[in-house]
Every structure is written in structure tokens, then in C-alpha cells.
Write a protein that holds these residues in place. Structure first.
Motif, PDB file in Angstrom:
ATOM      1  N   LEU A 129       0.843  -1.197   0.000  1.00  0.00           N
ATOM      2  CA  LEU A 129       0.000   0.000   0.000  1.00  0.00           C
ATOM      3  C   LEU A 129       0.877   1.246   0.000  1.00  0.00           C
ATOM      4  CD1 LEU A 129      -2.829  -0.829   2.580  1.00  0.00           C
ATOM      5  CD2 LEU A 129      -3.098  -0.456   0.127  1.00  0.00           C
ATOM      6  N   ALA A 130       0.742   2.054  -1.046  1.00  0.00           N
ATOM      7  CA  ALA A 130       1.493   3.301  -1.164  1.00  0.00           C
ATOM      8  C   ALA A 130       0.508   4.432  -1.449  1.00  0.00           C
ATOM      9  CB  ALA A 130       2.540   3.194  -2.262  1.00  0.00           C
ATOM     10  N   VAL A 131      -0.418   4.593  -0.530  1.00  0.00           N
ATOM     11  CA  VAL A 131      -1.499   5.567  -0.679  1.00  0.00           C
ATOM     12  C   VAL A 131      -1.543   6.433   0.576  1.00  0.00           C
ATOM     13  CG1 VAL A 131      -2.902   4.139  -2.216  1.00  0.00           C
ATOM     14  CG2 VAL A 131      -3.132   3.881   0.266  1.00  0.00           C
ATOM     15  N   PRO A 132      -2.210   7.582   0.535  1.00  0.00           N
ATOM     16  CA  PRO A 132      -2.354   8.385   1.755  1.00  0.00           C
ATOM     17  C   PRO A 132      -3.014   7.599   2.878  1.00  0.00           C
ATOM     18  CG  PRO A 132      -2.975   9.666  -0.175  1.00  0.00           C
ATOM     19  CD  PRO A 132      -2.790   8.255  -0.646  1.00  0.00           C
ATOM     20  N   ALA A 133      -2.705   7.987   4.109  1.00  0.00           N
ATOM     21  CA  ALA A 133      -3.187   7.241   5.274  1.00  0.00           C
ATOM     22  C   ALA A 133      -4.701   7.055   5.296  1.00  0.00           C
ATOM     23  CB  ALA A 133      -2.710   7.924   6.554  1.00  0.00           C
ATOM     24  N   PRO A 134      -5.519   8.057   4.954  1.00  0.00           N
ATOM     25  CA  PRO A 134      -6.967   7.833   4.984  1.00  0.00           C
ATOM     26  C   PRO A 134      -7.433   6.757   3.998  1.00  0.00           C
ATOM     27  CG  PRO A 134      -6.490  10.181   4.950  1.00  0.00           C
ATOM     28  CD  PRO A 134      -5.205   9.480   4.658  1.00  0.00           C
ATOM     29  N   VAL A 135      -6.771   6.685   2.847  1.00  0.00           N
ATOM     30  CA  VAL A 135      -7.130   5.653   1.866  1.00  0.00           C
ATOM     31  C   VAL A 135      -6.727   4.280   2.388  1.00  0.00           C
ATOM     32  CG1 VAL A 135      -6.813   4.843  -0.504  1.00  0.00           C
ATOM     33  CG2 VAL A 135      -6.873   7.305  -0.011  1.00  0.00           C
ATOM     34  N   ALA A 136      -5.527   4.184   2.960  1.00  0.00           N
ATOM     35  CA  ALA A 136      -5.088   2.917   3.546  1.00  0.00           C
ATOM     36  C   ALA A 136      -6.018   2.494   4.675  1.00  0.00           C
ATOM     37  CB  ALA A 136      -3.659   3.048   4.058  1.00  0.00           C
ATOM     38  N   ALA A 137      -6.486   3.462   5.473  1.00  0.00           N
ATOM     39  CA  ALA A 137      -7.408   3.143   6.565  1.00  0.00           C
ATOM     40  C   ALA A 137      -8.690   2.520   6.029  1.00  0.00           C
ATOM     41  CB  ALA A 137      -7.724   4.416   7.356  1.00  0.00           C
ATOM     42  N   ARG A 138      -9.223   3.085   4.963  1.00  0.00           N
ATOM     43  CA  ARG A 138     -10.455   2.529   4.385  1.00  0.00           C
ATOM     44  C   ARG A 138     -10.222   1.110   3.865  1.00  0.00           C
ATOM     45  NH1 ARG A 138     -12.020   1.881  -0.666  1.00  0.00           N
ATOM     46  NH2 ARG A 138     -10.443   3.254  -1.578  1.00  0.00           N
ATOM     47  N   LEU A 139      -9.103   0.876   3.195  1.00  0.00           N
ATOM     48  CA  LEU A 139      -8.848  -0.425   2.597  1.00  0.00           C
ATOM     49  C   LEU A 139      -8.577  -1.507   3.649  1.00  0.00           C
ATOM     50  CD1 LEU A 139      -6.633   0.630  -0.440  1.00  0.00           C
ATOM     51  CD2 LEU A 139      -9.020  -0.135  -0.486  1.00  0.00           C
ATOM     52  N   LEU A 140      -8.066  -1.106   4.817  1.00  0.00           N
ATOM     53  CA  LEU A 140      -7.719  -2.091   5.846  1.00  0.00           C
ATOM     54  C   LEU A 140      -8.764  -2.191   6.953  1.00  0.00           C
ATOM     55  CD1 LEU A 140      -3.888  -1.408   6.241  1.00  0.00           C
ATOM     56  CD2 LEU A 140      -4.985  -3.334   5.075  1.00  0.00           C
ATOM     57  N   ALA A 141      -9.858  -1.476   6.817  1.00  0.00           N
ATOM     58  CA  ALA A 141     -10.858  -1.447   7.886  1.00  0.00           C
ATOM     59  C   ALA A 141     -11.376  -2.835   8.219  1.00  0.00           C
ATOM     60  CB  ALA A 141     -12.011  -0.532   7.494  1.00  0.00           C
ATOM     61  N   ARG A 142     -11.522  -3.708   7.243  1.00  0.00           N
ATOM     62  CA  ARG A 142     -12.066  -5.046   7.482  1.00  0.00           C
ATOM     63  C   ARG A 142     -11.014  -5.998   8.063  1.00  0.00           C
ATOM     64  NH1 ARG A 142     -15.886  -8.810   4.627  1.00  0.00           N
ATOM     65  NH2 ARG A 142     -15.022 -10.899   4.891  1.00  0.00           N
ATOM     66  N   GLU A 143      -9.824  -6.008   7.466  1.00  0.00           N
ATOM     67  CA  GLU A 143      -8.828  -7.007   7.837  1.00  0.00           C
ATOM     68  C   GLU A 143      -7.930  -6.584   8.992  1.00  0.00           C
ATOM     69  OE1 GLU A 143      -8.923  -9.903   6.705  1.00  0.00           O
ATOM     70  OE2 GLU A 143     -10.233  -9.685   4.967  1.00  0.00           O
ATOM     71  N   ALA A 144      -7.760  -5.289   9.193  1.00  0.00           N
ATOM     72  CA  ALA A 144      -6.878  -4.806  10.262  1.00  0.00           C
ATOM     73  C   ALA A 144      -7.489  -3.561  10.889  1.00  0.00           C
ATOM     74  CB  ALA A 144      -5.494  -4.510   9.697  1.00  0.00           C
ATOM     75  N   PRO A 145      -8.578  -3.717  11.622  1.00  0.00           N
ATOM     76  CA  PRO A 145      -9.283  -2.538  12.150  1.00  0.00           C
ATOM     77  C   PRO A 145      -8.435  -1.677  13.078  1.00  0.00           C
ATOM     78  CG  PRO A 145     -10.165  -4.594  13.067  1.00  0.00           C
ATOM     79  CD  PRO A 145      -9.267  -4.975  11.949  1.00  0.00           C
ATOM     80  N   ALA A 146      -7.552  -2.284  13.873  1.00  0.00           N
ATOM     81  CA  ALA A 146      -6.718  -1.484  14.779  1.00  0.00           C
ATOM     82  C   ALA A 146      -5.746  -0.623  13.978  1.00  0.00           C
ATOM     83  CB  ALA A 146      -5.959  -2.391  15.740  1.00  0.00           C
ATOM     84  N   ALA A 147      -5.114  -1.207  12.961  1.00  0.00           N
ATOM     85  CA  ALA A 147      -4.205  -0.442  12.109  1.00  0.00           C
ATOM     86  C   ALA A 147      -4.971   0.630  11.346  1.00  0.00           C
ATOM     87  CB  ALA A 147      -3.481  -1.369  11.139  1.00  0.00           C
ATOM     88  N   ALA A 148      -6.172   0.298  10.904  1.00  0.00           N
ATOM     89  CA  ALA A 148      -6.996   1.265  10.178  1.00  0.00           C
ATOM     90  C   ALA A 148      -7.320   2.472  11.057  1.00  0.00           C
ATOM     91  CB  ALA A 148      -8.274   0.604   9.673  1.00  0.00           C
TER      92      ALA A 148
END
Length: 471
Positions: free
Chosen positions: A274-293
């Protein structure tokens, strides 16, 4: 018929086509000069690569509408440019000097300083940036509480005085982060300064010794003819030649972890970078890594606007002096900086000898109201400040306003601890790495270095149970 050798390589998707994602794709595909290490698919939501490295035309002149220089004393970006065939094109600025517009006039930006912290007291005094009282306070260095991390502004104000923070540190930090010195982490933003502070002794003397080393010589910054917007285009072409597949206009909707790897919008991959801004990464990881998101969603960003203007040289009795100037926020001006591009870059002066190009920046963290003003107002405010600062009365024949909303991530106290937690969560998932300006620095070399680190994290097997890190 034998399978192609690349079939044995892992299939990796790089999400994000800014310079970080492109650098990662180049490392993985072999376009950066090493062997191919993966079969690469790069997906970018926009219809172009480069992110904030973006070229365009103003008045028929090719210019940068985003970042316009890269730090040359860090090697990663220069190495990448060389790897994709731009080595001979790398150019240094002309040597025209920068200034600080403060206390009613332009004053030379003192040499021998590190992010505003002086290492040459004679140059500082000669510049006139500080008052006599401010100079005395710098001479009178005082101890200051350091701890594990501290805000740059608070630490330096206690140690060297508020004036050096307001008139030097703040505008220089603003140019890098569009942030606020009283909130930016010393540990995250200027680790060299933290090391000096922890070493004891005079901070001023420490900066002087650091900058007096032979390794500190040579140009500080570098650029490319036609602008830095040419770099991502060249990296993208090199990646394509190396066999990477680049999909533009291809936003990612969903990431899902599987026993064998990852599904990206239903397509199977061995790994994801993932090489995207943090808010985009948060959306993409919300399901698999909610704490990181949640940690990613907490990263804040600053917005800014760039106003690029082209003048006819015939309309200028004489060009403004130097390469441009910084503006301390404490002085209450509209613009935060001005760059006289035609005097900073020889290639630009040669490509458009009858024109004079300059640009201003407006807005910073928590002061993004300027981004909502219309283009004409931003141009008018820029011209009003330029008239007062350098006596510019000419009217530009062409202008371009570029808004970078949520453009620069902020590094508050504790930022590096947050990043460590995010990366720990990524390692636990497996086959996932993150990189970009929110992680390892906002400069171009830092983003390329972040990409390299992410590639190593992705392709280096995690240590087995009980094994120490690094085995």
C-alpha cells in the motif's frame, strides 16, 4: 513448453502510483536496476502517475505544479532517477540565494543552519532576521527537557528563544510539512537535531560541526529539466519495460486476506504493498486490520495552494532578487513562501528566456481556508504580498492555481510510535507492507526509501517462533 521464469516469482499488487508506489514497482520489477523480484501490477486511481510530482504548462511554459526539487544529499531519489535513465539530466539550482521576508523587509536566509537552528552565529547576526534581543537569547543557550520525544517548537523556544522558532524554524518547517512547529515531533521530523540534543553540549556548535563535515558539501537540492514531473513518467515507463502492468484510472474497492494471500477486488495476489495516503489505507484495511486502520485514520494532513504565474520579462524593470523567500506565519501575510523559479532553475530560464516564472504558496495545517478562495482571489493576494515584498507591479500574462487538499501528512509528537504499531499489525497479517509520506518522511528521497523498506518487509520472511529479529 517451459514456464517463463517470472512465473515462479510472487505476484504483488502495488496500490498507489505516486513516487512511492512507482519506486516500489521499480524495485520489485527490476526497473530500478536489480533483478526482478516479483510480477507486479500497479493500480492507481487517477488517470496519471506521479501524485504530487505533477508537471503542467503555464503560458506555454513547462513547469512543476507540485514538488519542484528533491534533496540531493539523500541518495535514494537521485539513484532512482539514474536507474531510469535520467542521470545525465539531474541539475542543481543556480545558486541564487533565498531570503526571509520578516519585520518589514527581505533578509538573507542565514547559511549554516539546520531546519532553522543556527550553526553560524555570524551569518545569523548579519542576516538581520532576529532582533538584538533574539540574538542574545540564541547566544544564551539554556537546558531544555527532552524526554523520548518533544515538539520542535517548544524545545527550541526553551533552548534558543521564541524568536528563532518564529522567524526561522517555523517558516522552514512550513516549507516541508506545511505544519506548526509547536506540534511537529522533533524525533520524527528532524532526527539529526534530536541526536545532537541528546549528545549534550551546545546545540549551535553541534549544528556547526555537522554542517562543516566534508560529506555535507555539494548541492543540497536537485531538479530535472522540464520539472520533477518528468521523474514519475520515466519511472513508469521503466516499470512497463521491465514487465510491470500499470493500471491507471483503477481505484481499489476492497482488500481481503485469504489463506493463500490477498484478494484485491476479487483478483488474487501473493502480497499487497500500500502506497497511498493514510486515509485511503485506513479505508482499505478497515475489514482485515481494524486497529491499524484506526491508527491510519488518525493521521492528519495539511492542505496548501500553489499559485504559478508567468510574466513577460519586458514588463519587469528588473527581476525580483534571489531564488525566492520564506514568510514566517507570525508576520501575518497571506503567502507562506515565494519561489522565483526562473532564477532558481537554469533550465527554466533557458527554455523561456522572454518570460519570468514564479510561484507562491498559501495555507498550512489548520489554516486551509485559503484553499476555498477562488483562483482570482489567490492570485490577487499573492500579487499584493509580492508588491510589498519586492516591489513587483507587473501583471502576469498567465496563471495557474493548484490546490493540494490533504497534501502533507503531519508528524505530531508520538507519530513514530503510531507508525510502529501500524507496521506491526501489517507484519502480523502477512503479505502486507505500507509505505509513503505518512511513514518515513515527506521528501522525495524519503518516499523512495520508504518504498525500498516496504519491499524488503514484504519479501523478507518473518522470523520463526522464538527466533530473534534479523535471523
Amino acid at each position: 513448453m517451459a514456464e517463463p521464469r517470472t512465473a515462479a516469482l510472487p505476484k504483488v499488487v502495488v496500490i498507489g502510483g505516486g513516487i512511492t508506489g512507482l519506486a516500489a514497482a521499480a524495485e520489485l520489477s527490476g526497473a530500478a536496476g536489480g533483478p526482478a523480484r516479483a510480477r507486479v501490477v500497479l493500480r492507481e486511481a487517477a488517470d496519471r502517475v506521479g501524485g504530487k510530482l505533477h508537471g503542467g504548462e503555464v503560458g506555454g511554459i513547462r513547469v512543476d505544479l507540485g514538488a519542484e526539487s528533491m534533496l540531493a544529499r539523500r541518495p535514494e531519489a537521485v539513484e532512482l532517477a539514474r536507474a531510469v535513465g535520467l542521470g545525465e539530466a539531474i541539475t542543481a539550482p543556480t545558486g541564487a540565494k533565498a531570503a526571509v521576508w520578516t519585520r518589514g523587509r527581505l533578509r538573507p536566509l542565514p547559511g549554516g543552519q539546520l531546519m532553522g537552528v543556527p550553526g553560524d552565529l555570524a551569518a545569523l547576526a548579519a542576516s538581520g532576521v532576529l532582533t538584538e534581543e533574539g540574538l542574545r537569547r540564541v547566544h544564551d543557550e539554556r537546558p531544555a527537557e527532552l524526554g523520548e520525544d518533544v515538539a520542535i517548537g517548544a524545545y527550541l523556544a526553551e533552548r534558543l528563544g521564541q524568536e528563532v522558532v518564529d522567524r526561522l524554524v517555523e517558516p522552514l518547517l512550513g516549507g516541508v510539512y506545511a505544519g506548526r512547529a509547536e506540534e511537529i515531533s522533533l524525533r520524527a521530523a528532524v532526527p539529526q537535531l534530536l541526536a545532537l540534543a541528546r549528545g549534550g553540549g551546545s546545540l549551535v556548535e553541534g549544528v556547526h560541526k555537522m554542517l562543516d563535515r566534508p560529506s555535507a558539501g555539494g548541492p543540497v537540492f536537485a531538479g530535472l529539466p522540464g520539472g520533477l514531473g518528468t521523474l514519475p513518467v520515466a519511472v513508469a515507463e521503466a516499470c512497463r519495460r521491465a514487465g510491470a502492468e500499470l493500471r491507471l484510472g483503477s481505484p481499489v474497492g476492497e482488500l481481503r486476506r485469504t489463506p493463500d494471500g490477498w484478494l484485491v477486488d476479487g483478483e488474487a495476489f501473493d502480497a499487497v504493498l500500500l502506497a497511498v495516503p493514510a486515509p485511503v489505507a485506513a479505508r482499505l484495511l478497515a475489514r482485515e486490520a481494524p486497529a491499524a486502520a484506526a491508527e491510519l485514520a488518525a493521521v492528519e494532513y495539511a492542505g496548501m495552494a500553489l499559485v504559478t504565474m508567468a510574466f513577460r520579462r519586458a514588463d519587469l524593470p528588473e527581476p525580483p532578487p534571489g531564488s525566492g523567500f520564506l514568510v514566517p506565519p507570525v508576520d501575518g501575510r497571506s503567502i507562506k513562501a515565494a519561489t522565483f523559479s526562473s532564477q532558481k532553475w537554469g533550465w527554466l530560464a533557458e527554455s523561456a528566456p522572454d518570460a519570468f516564472v514564479l510561484r507562491t504558496s498559501l495555507g498550512r495545517y489548520r489554516e486551509e481556508a485559503a484553499l476555498d478562495l477562488d483562483d482570482a482571489e489567490l492570485v490577487a493576494r499573492s500579487l499584493a504580498d509580492l508588491r510589498e515584498a519586492v516591489g513587483l507591479t507587473a501583471v502576469p500574462y498567465a496563471t495557474e492555481v493548484t490546490r493540494w487538499r490533504a497534501g502533507l501528512p503531519q508528524y505530531p509528537v508520538g507519530h513514530l510510535d503510531r507508525i510502529a504499531r501500524i507496521r506491526t499489525a501489517a507484519r502480523e497479517l502477512g503479505g502486507l507492507a505500507l509505505a509513503g509520506a505518512a511513514f518515513d518522511g515527506v521528501g522525495i528521497p524519503a518516499c523512495v526509501g520508504s518504498a525500498r523498506r516496504a519491499v524488503e518487509d514484504l519479501l523478507t520472511p518473518a522470523p520463526g517462533p522464538g527466533a530473534p529479529e534479523g535471523e
